[in-house]
Design an enzyme around this catalytic site. Structure first.
Site, PDB file in Angstrom:
ATOM      1  N   GLY A  17     -35.331 -14.720  30.432  1.00  0.00           N
ATOM      2  CA  GLY A  17     -35.899 -13.507  29.842  1.00  0.00           C
ATOM      3  C   GLY A  17     -34.925 -12.842  28.884  1.00  0.00           C
ATOM      4  N   VAL A  90     -39.900 -14.326  35.497  1.00  0.00           N
ATOM      5  CA  VAL A  90     -39.273 -14.102  36.803  1.00  0.00           C
ATOM      6  C   VAL A  90     -38.865 -15.433  37.425  1.00  0.00           C
ATOM      7  CG1 VAL A  90     -40.601 -11.978  37.117  1.00  0.00           C
ATOM      8  CG2 VAL A  90     -41.449 -14.115  38.081  1.00  0.00           C
ATOM      9  N   SER A 131     -41.980 -18.376  32.901  1.00  0.00           N
ATOM     10  CA  SER A 131     -41.329 -19.062  34.023  1.00  0.00           C
ATOM     11  C   SER A 131     -41.885 -20.483  34.149  1.00  0.00           C
ATOM     12  CB  SER A 131     -41.631 -18.346  35.336  1.00  0.00           C
ATOM     13  OG  SER A 131     -41.203 -17.021  35.304  1.00  0.00           O
ATOM     14  N   GLU A 162     -40.195 -22.342  28.616  1.00  0.00           N
ATOM     15  CA  GLU A 162     -38.947 -22.235  27.858  1.00  0.00           C
ATOM     16  C   GLU A 162     -38.139 -23.522  28.018  1.00  0.00           C
ATOM     17  OE1 GLU A 162     -38.000 -19.987  25.549  1.00  0.00           O
ATOM     18  OE2 GLU A 162     -36.645 -21.673  25.359  1.00  0.00           O
ATOM     19  N   LEU A 164     -34.985 -23.888  26.593  1.00  0.00           N
ATOM     20  CA  LEU A 164     -33.560 -23.692  26.292  1.00  0.00           C
ATOM     21  C   LEU A 164     -32.695 -24.319  27.373  1.00  0.00           C
ATOM     22  CD1 LEU A 164     -32.103 -21.442  28.341  1.00  0.00           C
ATOM     23  CD2 LEU A 164     -33.434 -19.858  27.011  1.00  0.00           C
ATOM     24  N   LYS A 221     -43.581 -28.890  30.861  1.00  0.00           N
ATOM     25  CA  LYS A 221     -42.254 -28.356  31.204  1.00  0.00           C
ATOM     26  C   LYS A 221     -41.673 -29.117  32.396  1.00  0.00           C
ATOM     27  CE  LYS A 221     -38.635 -25.959  31.674  1.00  0.00           C
ATOM     28  NZ  LYS A 221     -37.486 -26.063  30.804  1.00  0.00           N
ATOM     29  N   ASN A 225     -38.293 -31.770  32.164  1.00  0.00           N
ATOM     30  CA  ASN A 225     -37.114 -31.697  33.032  1.00  0.00           C
ATOM     31  C   ASN A 225     -36.978 -32.937  33.903  1.00  0.00           C
ATOM     32  OD1 ASN A 225     -35.991 -29.405  32.093  1.00  0.00           O
ATOM     33  ND2 ASN A 225     -36.617 -28.078  33.768  1.00  0.00           N
ATOM     34  N   ALA A 269     -22.546 -40.247  32.213  1.00  0.00           N
ATOM     35  CA  ALA A 269     -22.437 -40.291  33.673  1.00  0.00           C
ATOM     36  C   ALA A 269     -21.623 -39.096  34.156  1.00  0.00           C
ATOM     37  CB  ALA A 269     -21.759 -41.585  34.100  1.00  0.00           C
ATOM     38  N   CYS A 277     -32.670 -25.609  37.463  1.00  0.00           N
ATOM     39  CA  CYS A 277     -33.988 -26.151  37.098  1.00  0.00           C
ATOM     40  C   CYS A 277     -34.273 -27.591  37.513  1.00  0.00           C
ATOM     41  CB  CYS A 277     -34.179 -26.039  35.590  1.00  0.00           C
ATOM     42  SG  CYS A 277     -34.290 -24.330  35.052  1.00  0.00           S
ATOM     43  N   ARG A 445     -16.299 -35.970  35.263  1.00  0.00           N
ATOM     44  CA  ARG A 445     -17.086 -35.694  34.049  1.00  0.00           C
ATOM     45  C   ARG A 445     -16.724 -36.604  32.887  1.00  0.00           C
ATOM     46  NH1 ARG A 445     -21.567 -32.374  34.671  1.00  0.00           N
ATOM     47  NH2 ARG A 445     -21.130 -31.039  36.433  1.00  0.00           N
TER      48      ARG A 445
HETATM   49  P1  NAI Z   1     -33.123 -15.501  37.014  1.00  0.00           P
HETATM   50  O1  NAI Z   1     -33.105 -15.477  38.490  1.00  0.00           O
HETATM   51  O2  NAI Z   1     -31.841 -15.499  36.249  1.00  0.00           O
HETATM   52  O3  NAI Z   1     -33.969 -14.242  36.471  1.00  0.00           O
HETATM   53  C1  NAI Z   1     -35.174 -13.827  36.990  1.00  0.00           C
HETATM   54  C2  NAI Z   1     -35.182 -12.306  37.049  1.00  0.00           C
HETATM   55  O4  NAI Z   1     -36.490 -11.845  37.364  1.00  0.00           O
HETATM   56  C3  NAI Z   1     -34.266 -11.724  38.135  1.00  0.00           C
HETATM   57  O5  NAI Z   1     -33.293 -10.888  37.535  1.00  0.00           O
HETATM   58  C4  NAI Z   1     -35.225 -10.917  39.035  1.00  0.00           C
HETATM   59  O6  NAI Z   1     -34.653  -9.731  39.522  1.00  0.00           O
HETATM   60  C5  NAI Z   1     -36.363 -10.629  38.090  1.00  0.00           C
HETATM   61  N1  NAI Z   1     -37.634 -10.308  38.714  1.00  0.00           N
HETATM   62  C6  NAI Z   1     -38.242 -10.898  39.779  1.00  0.00           C
HETATM   63  N2  NAI Z   1     -39.436 -10.326  40.013  1.00  0.00           N
HETATM   64  C7  NAI Z   1     -39.599  -9.340  39.090  1.00  0.00           C
HETATM   65  C8  NAI Z   1     -40.635  -8.395  38.815  1.00  0.00           C
HETATM   66  N3  NAI Z   1     -41.754  -8.352  39.515  1.00  0.00           N
HETATM   67  N4  NAI Z   1     -40.457  -7.531  37.790  1.00  0.00           N
HETATM   68  C9  NAI Z   1     -39.322  -7.554  37.043  1.00  0.00           C
HETATM   69  N5  NAI Z   1     -38.320  -8.430  37.252  1.00  0.00           N
HETATM   70  C10 NAI Z   1     -38.452  -9.318  38.253  1.00  0.00           C
HETATM   71  O7  NAI Z   1     -34.009 -16.754  36.615  1.00  0.00           O
HETATM   72  P2  NAI Z   1     -33.983 -17.591  35.237  1.00  0.00           P
HETATM   73  O8  NAI Z   1     -32.918 -18.613  35.273  1.00  0.00           O
HETATM   74  O9  NAI Z   1     -34.053 -16.641  34.093  1.00  0.00           O
HETATM   75  O10 NAI Z   1     -35.362 -18.366  35.352  1.00  0.00           O
HETATM   76  C11 NAI Z   1     -36.614 -17.692  35.201  1.00  0.00           C
HETATM   77  C12 NAI Z   1     -37.680 -18.750  35.060  1.00  0.00           C
HETATM   78  O11 NAI Z   1     -37.453 -19.538  33.880  1.00  0.00           O
HETATM   79  C13 NAI Z   1     -37.737 -19.735  36.218  1.00  0.00           C
HETATM   80  O12 NAI Z   1     -39.080 -20.086  36.447  1.00  0.00           O
HETATM   81  C14 NAI Z   1     -36.990 -20.936  35.680  1.00  0.00           C
HETATM   82  O13 NAI Z   1     -37.408 -22.137  36.278  1.00  0.00           O
HETATM   83  C15 NAI Z   1     -37.359 -20.915  34.216  1.00  0.00           C
HETATM   84  N6  NAI Z   1     -36.410 -21.552  33.324  1.00  0.00           N
HETATM   85  C16 NAI Z   1     -35.063 -21.375  33.495  1.00  0.00           C
HETATM   86  C17 NAI Z   1     -34.167 -21.960  32.609  1.00  0.00           C
HETATM   87  C18 NAI Z   1     -32.699 -21.780  32.788  1.00  0.00           C
HETATM   88  O14 NAI Z   1     -31.951 -22.464  32.102  1.00  0.00           O
HETATM   89  N7  NAI Z   1     -32.238 -20.916  33.660  1.00  0.00           N
HETATM   90  C19 NAI Z   1     -34.627 -22.769  31.466  1.00  0.00           C
HETATM   91  C20 NAI Z   1     -36.049 -22.834  31.351  1.00  0.00           C
HETATM   92  C21 NAI Z   1     -36.892 -22.258  32.263  1.00  0.00           C
END
Ligand code: NAI
Length: 466
Positions: A17, A90, A131, A162, A164, A221, A225, A269, A277, A445
């Site tokens: 986000g 989220v 998400s 996403e 990224l 998505k 992955n 490797a 993820c 690594r």
């Molecule tokens: P994160 O855990 O860093 O962030 C999620 C945030 O959402 C937390 O800060 C949490 O407090 C907040 N949250 C939860 N419920 C909420 C609500 N009702 N209202 C407002 N805020 C709320 O997770 P991250 O890494 O950003 O991942 C988010 C999604 O994106 C997941 O589904 C993940 O699989 C996906 N994703 C993640 C990537 C990554 O590199 N981290 C890349 C692509 C997709």
């Protein structure tokens, strides 16, 4: 062309986000972007000089737009109400208990965010699933939104996963390989897709913006992955053969990667993939396949995760065997704790498994990572062990230090767990002098110059080399 969307709200100020919506604000100064989170500490950090996540280039983008058209707040209701378009970013972690525990995605956060939008909204919204979710989650979100919507308010739902990668997020967002927008195949669905596409068109070439149906977008998505992780597990499986035969995994990867049908990327490797993820999304795909009564498909993808676990265990057992079958009270310097370079994120990091195994074998572990805090390291190593015994053990056995030199002093072995560039530039003569002899290096690594290290006197063990 002007976009119809004037105000965006993003639920979730995490690794996705935060950077995603900061880049939208940067590229679309005419759109007001408000990123909200329930976690006040996180929001405070986004509003400070010390952002809550480390990502190269992120500071510049945030500091440029913050307070102008980019806002971070805990005022969720206000932000929802004002927005024309809402990103749901989220977390969707693997379920820890109940049906599908250990495999299925926990959709509780998605559901509560969706319910909150339905309850609070006083005008029509485009709701965008950002998400990563199992196929057909948008259907559940739509049902909740429609069942709770008030008169004259409509919700259009889109899937915009996403792609990224942490560590290169800003560049990935500025120059994406593609942007995927799934929508319902109805006139309203197409219109909503178009509204979101117009935002991305401010900086992404039109031919890179792909529109599909909702379910293809959600599945793509998970599929992307799974395919990426599968390449890592494939090369790691070959690394085991290399170690047993005298072939060199870097040479094999290069020879294979030159084939234009295969390509060179994701053929490095290592001690195993990590991050929030890959494992989560594959397990999610495994669960989905089982639910669809496709056990062979489920078993196929499950093997990618199993191989990853095997690779970590194999590395640990090679270390123990090499150190004369015991590491009790030996000092091991672990270089790197993040799951990859250029991030402070430790979720599912291979280093956690390695360090936990070293602790169980009664070794003393010095850990250095340029971006991970001591508090985070102790948290990761103590979880999920909740008991004070484990926390005590970790405290007794682990020392978090401020440099690779400090980590290596009086150590018996160095283990490279994360591929930080600075580890390639270390003064290994100095390090060698400070270590117990024989001095071992285990390169998990494949980043170090093994021949140079051997000439200094190190005994070098590299993944994928005999
Ligand atoms: P994160 O855990 O860093 O962030 C999620 C945030 O959402 C937390 O800060 C949490 O407090 C907040 N949250 C939860 N419920 C909420 C609500 N009702 N209202 C407002 N805020 C709320 O997770 P991250 O890494 O950003 O991942 C988010 C999604 O994106 C997941 O589904 C993940 O699989 C996906 N994703 C993640 C990537 C990554 O590199 N981290 C890349 C692509 C997709």
């Amino acid at each position: 062309m002007t976009t119809q969307v004037k105000k965006i709200c993003c639920l979730g100020a995490g690794y996705v986000g935060g950077p995603t919506c900061a880049v939208i604000a940067y590229k679309c100064p005419h759109i007001q972007v408000t990123i909200v989170d329930l976690n006040e500490t996180r929001i405070n950090a986004w509003n400070s000089d010390n952002l809550p996540i480390y990502e190269p280039g992120l500071d510049k983008v945030v500091f440029d737009r913050r307070g102008k058209n980019l806002f971070f707040t805990t005022e969720v209701e206000k932000a929802i109400n004002e927005a024309d378009l809402i990103f749901v970013s989220v977390n969707t972690p693997t379920k820890k208990a109940g049906m599908g525990a250990g495999y299925a995605a926990d959709l509780a956060y998605i559901e509560s965010a969706t319910r909150q939008i339905a309850e609070v909204a006083r005008s029509s919204k485009i709701v965008v699933e950002k998400s990563t979710v199992p196929c057909r989650t948008a259907e559940s979100m739509r049902t909740i939104l429609e069942a709770n919507s008030h008169d004259d308010i409509r919700f259009d739902i889109l899937s915009n996963p996403e792609f990224l990668a942490e560590g290169t997020a800003i560049n990935d967002l500025m120059h994406p390989d593609r942007v995927l927008i799934g929508g319902l195949q109805t006139p309203e669905g197409y219109k909503a897709q178009q509204a979101l596409a117009e935002i991305y068109e401010q900086w992404v070439p039109k031919d890179k913006i792909i529109t599909t149906n909702l379910w293809s977008s959600e599945l793509s998505k998970l599929a992307a992955n799974a395919l990426l992780a599968q390449r890592i597990s494939s090369i790691n499986a070959l690394s085991a053969i290399c170690e047993a035969t005298g072939a060199d995994i870097d040479e094999v990867a290069y020879a294979c990667g030159c084939d234009s049908r295969i390509g060179p990327r994701f053929l490095k490797a290592s001690v195993g993939f990590g991050g929030s993820c890959f494992q989560k999304d594959i397990l999610n795909l495994v669960y989905l396949s089982e639910q669809l009564n496709l056990p062979e498909v489920a078993a196929y993808w499950k093997q990618v995760v199993d191989l990853n676990e095997y690779q970590k265990k194999r590395f640990v057992s090679r270390i123990i065997k090499t150190l004369f079958n015991t590491i009790t009270n030996k000092r091991i310097a672990v270089l790197g704790f993040a799951f990859k370079k250029d991030t402070g994120d430790t979720r599912e990091s291979a280093a956690i498994t390695l360090c936990k195994d070293f602790i169980q074998e009664n070794a003393r572990v010095n850990i250095y990572d340029p971006k991970v805090s001591e508090q985070q390291i102790f948290y990761d190593l103590s979880e999920p062990g909740v008991t004070y015994d484990i926390k005590d053990l970790v405290k007794k056995r682990v020392t978090v230090v401020q440099s690779a030199y400090e980590a290596s002093a009086n150590a018996d072995a160095i283990v490279v767990a994360t591929e930080w560039d600075e580890f390639k530039e270390l003064d290994f003569e100095r390090i060698y002098k400070s270590m117990n002899k024989p001095a071992f290096i285990f390169d998990g690594r494949l980043i170090l110059d093994a021949e140079k290290l051997k000439s200094i006197g190190f005994r070098v063990h590299t993944i994928g080399r005999a």
